[in-house]
Design a protein around this motif. Structure first.
Motif, PDB file in Angstrom:
ATOM      1  N   PRO A  12      22.029  61.931   8.610  1.00  0.00           N
ATOM      2  CA  PRO A  12      21.591  63.679   8.979  1.00  0.00           C
ATOM      3  C   PRO A  12      20.527  63.670   8.516  1.00  0.00           C
ATOM      4  CG  PRO A  12      24.201  63.283   8.359  1.00  0.00           C
ATOM      5  CD  PRO A  12      23.486  62.001   8.034  1.00  0.00           C
ATOM      6  N   ARG A  13      19.921  64.583   9.530  1.00  0.00           N
ATOM      7  CA  ARG A  13      18.707  65.547   8.892  1.00  0.00           C
ATOM      8  C   ARG A  13      18.445  66.529   9.276  1.00  0.00           C
ATOM      9  NH1 ARG A  13      15.315  60.716  12.138  1.00  0.00           N
ATOM     10  NH2 ARG A  13      16.360  59.471  11.022  1.00  0.00           N
ATOM     11  N   GLU A  14      16.775  67.313   9.124  1.00  0.00           N
ATOM     12  CA  GLU A  14      17.258  68.462   9.063  1.00  0.00           C
ATOM     13  C   GLU A  14      16.824  69.364   9.859  1.00  0.00           C
ATOM     14  OE1 GLU A  14      17.495  70.640   6.501  1.00  0.00           O
ATOM     15  OE2 GLU A  14      17.524  69.692   5.298  1.00  0.00           O
ATOM     16  N   ALA A  15      17.665  69.921  11.166  1.00  0.00           N
ATOM     17  CA  ALA A  15      17.739  70.078  12.647  1.00  0.00           C
ATOM     18  C   ALA A  15      16.041  71.286  13.137  1.00  0.00           C
ATOM     19  CB  ALA A  15      18.936  70.975  12.893  1.00  0.00           C
ATOM     20  N   THR A  16      15.640  70.506  12.949  1.00  0.00           N
ATOM     21  CA  THR A  16      13.726  70.842  12.661  1.00  0.00           C
ATOM     22  C   THR A  16      13.558  70.327  14.165  1.00  0.00           C
ATOM     23  OG1 THR A  16      12.488  69.977  10.885  1.00  0.00           O
ATOM     24  CG2 THR A  16      13.698  72.363  10.943  1.00  0.00           C
ATOM     25  N   GLY A  17      13.610  69.383  14.573  1.00  0.00           N
ATOM     26  CA  GLY A  17      13.050  68.654  15.235  1.00  0.00           C
ATOM     27  C   GLY A  17      13.228  68.737  16.918  1.00  0.00           C
ATOM     28  N   ALA A  18      11.950  68.222  17.787  1.00  0.00           N
ATOM     29  CA  ALA A  18      12.159  68.519  19.032  1.00  0.00           C
ATOM     30  C   ALA A  18      13.541  68.120  19.627  1.00  0.00           C
ATOM     31  CB  ALA A  18      11.238  68.030  19.680  1.00  0.00           C
ATOM     32  N   GLN A  19      14.039  66.839  18.801  1.00  0.00           N
ATOM     33  CA  GLN A  19      15.229  66.099  20.450  1.00  0.00           C
ATOM     34  C   GLN A  19      16.252  67.049  18.877  1.00  0.00           C
ATOM     35  OE1 GLN A  19      15.440  62.156  18.690  1.00  0.00           O
ATOM     36  NE2 GLN A  19      17.003  61.664  20.040  1.00  0.00           N
ATOM     37  N   ALA A  20      16.786  67.198  17.786  1.00  0.00           N
ATOM     38  CA  ALA A  20      17.036  67.934  17.451  1.00  0.00           C
ATOM     39  C   ALA A  20      17.367  69.479  17.940  1.00  0.00           C
ATOM     40  CB  ALA A  20      16.811  67.981  15.595  1.00  0.00           C
ATOM     41  N   LEU A  21      16.216  70.449  18.418  1.00  0.00           N
ATOM     42  CA  LEU A  21      16.441  71.687  18.664  1.00  0.00           C
ATOM     43  C   LEU A  21      17.026  71.110  20.003  1.00  0.00           C
ATOM     44  CD1 LEU A  21      13.318  73.406  17.035  1.00  0.00           C
ATOM     45  CD2 LEU A  21      15.343  73.312  16.144  1.00  0.00           C
ATOM     46  N   VAL A  22      16.686  70.706  20.556  1.00  0.00           N
ATOM     47  CA  VAL A  22      16.746  70.330  22.273  1.00  0.00           C
ATOM     48  C   VAL A  22      19.199  70.283  21.982  1.00  0.00           C
ATOM     49  CG1 VAL A  22      17.046  69.067  24.175  1.00  0.00           C
ATOM     50  CG2 VAL A  22      14.563  69.718  23.311  1.00  0.00           C
ATOM     51  N   SER A  23      18.611  69.527  21.028  1.00  0.00           N
ATOM     52  CA  SER A  23      20.713  69.070  20.657  1.00  0.00           C
ATOM     53  C   SER A  23      21.499  70.604  20.055  1.00  0.00           C
ATOM     54  CB  SER A  23      20.725  67.781  19.947  1.00  0.00           C
ATOM     55  OG  SER A  23      22.439  67.731  19.572  1.00  0.00           O
ATOM     56  N   TRP A  24      20.668  70.777  19.555  1.00  0.00           N
ATOM     57  CA  TRP A  24      21.746  72.109  18.985  1.00  0.00           C
ATOM     58  C   TRP A  24      21.741  73.166  19.961  1.00  0.00           C
ATOM     59  CZ3 TRP A  24      24.859  73.400  16.081  1.00  0.00           C
ATOM     60  CH2 TRP A  24      25.186  72.706  14.396  1.00  0.00           C
ATOM     61  N   ALA A  25      20.900  73.112  21.053  1.00  0.00           N
ATOM     62  CA  ALA A  25      20.379  74.254  21.864  1.00  0.00           C
ATOM     63  C   ALA A  25      21.765  74.100  22.935  1.00  0.00           C
ATOM     64  CB  ALA A  25      19.356  74.358  22.871  1.00  0.00           C
ATOM     65  N   HIS A  26      22.754  73.506  23.299  1.00  0.00           N
ATOM     66  CA  HIS A  26      23.902  72.904  24.098  1.00  0.00           C
ATOM     67  C   HIS A  26      25.287  73.234  23.343  1.00  0.00           C
ATOM     68  CE1 HIS A  26      22.110  71.199  27.529  1.00  0.00           C
ATOM     69  NE2 HIS A  26      20.705  70.510  26.589  1.00  0.00           N
ATOM     70  N   ASN A  27      24.619  73.047  21.810  1.00  0.00           N
ATOM     71  CA  ASN A  27      26.433  73.612  20.799  1.00  0.00           C
ATOM     72  C   ASN A  27      26.382  74.620  20.126  1.00  0.00           C
ATOM     73  OD1 ASN A  27      27.836  70.798  20.811  1.00  0.00           O
ATOM     74  ND2 ASN A  27      25.924  70.089  20.379  1.00  0.00           N
ATOM     75  N   ALA A  28      25.154  75.694  19.936  1.00  0.00           N
ATOM     76  CA  ALA A  28      25.187  76.511  19.499  1.00  0.00           C
ATOM     77  C   ALA A  28      26.293  77.631  20.046  1.00  0.00           C
ATOM     78  CB  ALA A  28      23.348  77.689  20.156  1.00  0.00           C
ATOM     79  N   CYS A  29      26.799  77.590  20.644  1.00  0.00           N
ATOM     80  CA  CYS A  29      27.634  78.816  21.500  1.00  0.00           C
ATOM     81  C   CYS A  29      28.970  78.447  20.478  1.00  0.00           C
ATOM     82  CB  CYS A  29      27.900  79.011  23.016  1.00  0.00           C
ATOM     83  SG  CYS A  29      26.619  80.080  23.485  1.00  0.00           S
TER      84      CYS A  29
END
Length: 668
Positions: free
Chosen positions: A502-519
């Motif tokens: 696990p790493r901080e969710a600040t990179g481009a790939q992490a942010l794209v992935s988190w956008a689909h799980n935010a809700c």
């Protein structure tokens, strides 16, 4: 001891006496169970300390003085623990119910008189200490309050069901034998308390596992002084009383006292724990020179950090919250008073409230009262043990109309806000005042759930000072608790590389992935979540040129230990903020953690040509996936794709490199 013999139409059917040795053995073996029953049946007006002592006394006096026990009492069923235990239980309940009838739960004078008249022993002697069971979570507290409204006979009925697991007919017989005036009414009252019987075996109702602390240190000290200089002792007492009057009275525009009546030291492990002058205040520069980067490195901040009246009132309410205080806690967080002087993190005016935040090594405790008027106060508890540079980086200081203000750690050099559902939009600066309190940040509503969080999910992006770590930037979000939740990301496996961490969710790939799980974060609200890691465990090609799909497992870990996991499937055609399709869930398990490193899931997917496929994927150690029930297919490696009728519910099995098999998490 006066036990009543069972009535029987025939003397031949009456059980014989029980040897006292059997009763002694049963007492030793089942002592905690008997004390728990006595504690639950005794009047709650006694308070926890006296209930604990009385429960132990009743059980210790339940043995007969003769060498033989009388025949079994009517209604005292043998059960799996034997006749001797049933007789002990009968005697304990009989005495506990008699105590409630004769003493009414008020004062110890009547009890001492009754004890002397009966020739029994007094309560166990505990001088200068306060005993109480360990505090439970919100469910245990709610049950304790519900039981406090019941008569002792009804609580005994509830305990016989929950602790003894007796059937209704057996409960009725035991209550009658114990001298209950209205056994059926007691059973009806107990049945009105919905659920919670399984909680009776927890620490909240265990008078054998106790928390102990001194409560009269100052009083004993004053008594010693009184023997030498009476006038000086009177003066000290007057000062203490006047100081308590100031702490308990309103100091903000005439607000009323929010502490329940009682001694300021009652319930605290040490009288100094409620003294504002004894609060722990670390040096303001400690954070820059310590290797322990958590709440212990926070200095005391805020414009009212030296307001002894406010601090004393906050400590008093912590020890004795009154009826006009709204008390909340994250699951599993104790609500007991401080055992020693806590650390002061903040005291100041925030929006329309006066706010005080403490830390006691295990919990964050937030007290808030209206700055003016007579509104209700709030007392919130959150467990934060083992916090670190990220999870101790901020605390929620205030929430108003869906807006959250955070108090940031002294090591935070920069703060921004960004929208988790807009991964390509950069963060915006977030202003903080001199004490580290941020401007309001708009947060999703409390009713937010999967697919219903609207078009945005704001998060706070913080960056640590270079004095402790170089360019450490991370994301936090508010899920309704005092401690915001740390968001991380684990990238998909790569060819020939070790497993990713696990790493901080600040990179481009992490942010794209988190956008689909935010809700899906909305489903975790108010559960005491510490961190959520979004693990992208596979990326797989879709048939008919459908592109590459993403498979993720969002693992939420709570401060108290248990966690939950949600597996989602995201095809490449999904919009940036569209929630992924839930393929599996697990609550209170270890899926997708370092203790559950293997996962597999499958979904039905429609191709661009409108054909339906069963697609499945597994983590890096999956060597083969097989589908049965409605479709028969298998594929080597961590990916399977096969045509299948719409609505197919196939049974999937994955094989691991270890030779073990793996099944998907349940879909609901």
């Amino acid at each position: 001891m006066n036990t009543r013999s069972a009535e029987s139409d025939s003397a031949d059917d009456e059980p014989g006496p029980v040897a006292v040795e059997e009763a002694e053995a049963a007492l030793v073996e089942h002592y905690p169970r008997l004390v728990r029953l006595a504690y639950l049946a005794l009047p709650t007006a006694l308070g926890t300390h006296r209930r604990v002592l009385t429960a132990h006394r009743l059980v210790q006096r339940s043995l007969p003085r003769d060498r033989r026990y009388p025949p079994q009492t009517a209604g005292a069923t043998d059960g799996p623990r034997g006749e001797a235990y049933a007789l002990l239980r009968h005697e304990v309940l009989r005495e506990a119910l008699a105590y409630g009838r004769h003493c009414g739960g008020r004062g110890g004078r009547r009890e001492r008189v009754r004890t002397a008249a009966a020739g029994g022993t007094a309560l166990p002697q505990v001088v200068g200490l306060r005993l109480h069971p360990r505090a439970g979570g919100s469910e245990e507290l709610a049950l304790d309050r519900a039981l406090a409204e019941l008569a002792p006979e009804a609580r005994a009925a509830f305990a016989l069901r929950g602790v003894e697991e007796l059937a209704d007919a057996e409960v009725l017989a035991v209550l009658r034998a114990a001298g209950a005036a209205d056994p059926r009414g007691a059973m009806r009252a107990a049945a009105a308390v919905k659920g919670g019987q399984h909680l009776l075996t927890g620490g909240e109702f265990d008078p054998c596992t106790l928390q102990v602390g001194p409560t009269d240190l100052l009083r004993r000290r004053q008594r010693r002084r009184a023997g030498l200089v009476t006038g000086a002792a009177v003066a000290v007492a007057a000062v203490l009383v006047s100081g308590w009057a100031v702490w308990g009275s309103g100091g903000d525009g005439g607000t009323a006292s929010y502490a329940a009546p009682g001694s300021p030291a009652s319930g605290a492990g040490d009288a100094r724990a409620l003294d504002p002058a004894a609060l722990v205040r670390p040096d303001a520069a400690l954070w820059a020179s310590t290797a322990r980067m958590d709440f212990t490195a926070w200095p005391a901040r805020g414009g009212r950090a030296d307001d002894k009246a406010l601090l004393g009132r906050a400590l008093a309410v912590w020890a004795h919250p009154g009826a006009d205080v709204d008390v909340s806690s994250t699951p599993g967080t104790p609500r007991n008073a401080p055992a020693q002087p806590p650390q002061l993190l903040f005291a100041g005016n925030v929006d329309a409230a006066a706010v005080v935040i403490f830390y006691d090594g295990l919990r964050i405790v937030r007290y808030a009262q209206p700055r003016s008027g007579s509104g209700r106060a709030a007392l919130d508890f959150a467990q934060v043990q083992d916090a670190d540079v990220t999870t101790a980086a901020a605390v929620v200081v205030d929430r108003v109309d869906g807006n959250t203000r955070f108090l940031t750690a002294p090591w935070i050099a920069d703060a921004q806000t960004r929208d988790l559902m807009r991964p390509n939009v950069l963060g915006a600066p977030l202003h903080r005042d001199a004490d580290g309190v941020t401007d309001p940040v708009r947060m999703p509503g409390a009713g937010a759930a999967a697919g219903a969080c609207g078009s945005a999910w704001p998060v706070v992006q913080l960056t640590s000072s270079s004095r402790i770590v170089e360019s450490h930037t991370f994301l936090l979000t508010d899920l309704g608790d005092l401690s915001p939740v740390h968001l991380t990301y684990t990238p998909p496996p790569g060819d020939g590389v070790p497993a990713r961490q696990p790493r901080e969710a600040t990179g481009a790939q992490a942010l794209v992935s988190w956008a689909h799980n935010a809700c899906y974060l909305g489903e975790l609200r108010g559960q005491g979540v510490k961190a959520v890691n979004n693990w992208e465990f596979a990326r797989t090609p879709l048939p008919e040129g459908g592109g590459e799909a993403s498979w993720t497992c969002a693992r939420a870990d709570t401060w108290r230990g248990p966690g939950q996991a949600t597996v989602t499937f995201v095809p490449p055609s999904s919009p940036a903020a569209a929630p992924g399709t839930v393929a599996g869930r697990q609550t209170d398990g270890n899926a997708c953690s370092r203790f559950g490193q293997h996962v597999m899931a499958g979904v039905m997917w429609q191709s661009p040509r409108s054909h339906w496929y069963l697609v499945a994927a597994g983590s890096r150690d999956v060597t083969r996936i097989t589908a049965t029930a409605g479709v028969h297919a298998s594929a080597d490696g961590p990916y399977l794709s096969t045509r299948a009728p719409r609505g197919t519910r196939a049974t999937l099995t994955a094989h691991l490199t270890t030779g073990a098999t793996l099944t998907p998490l349940p879909a609901s």
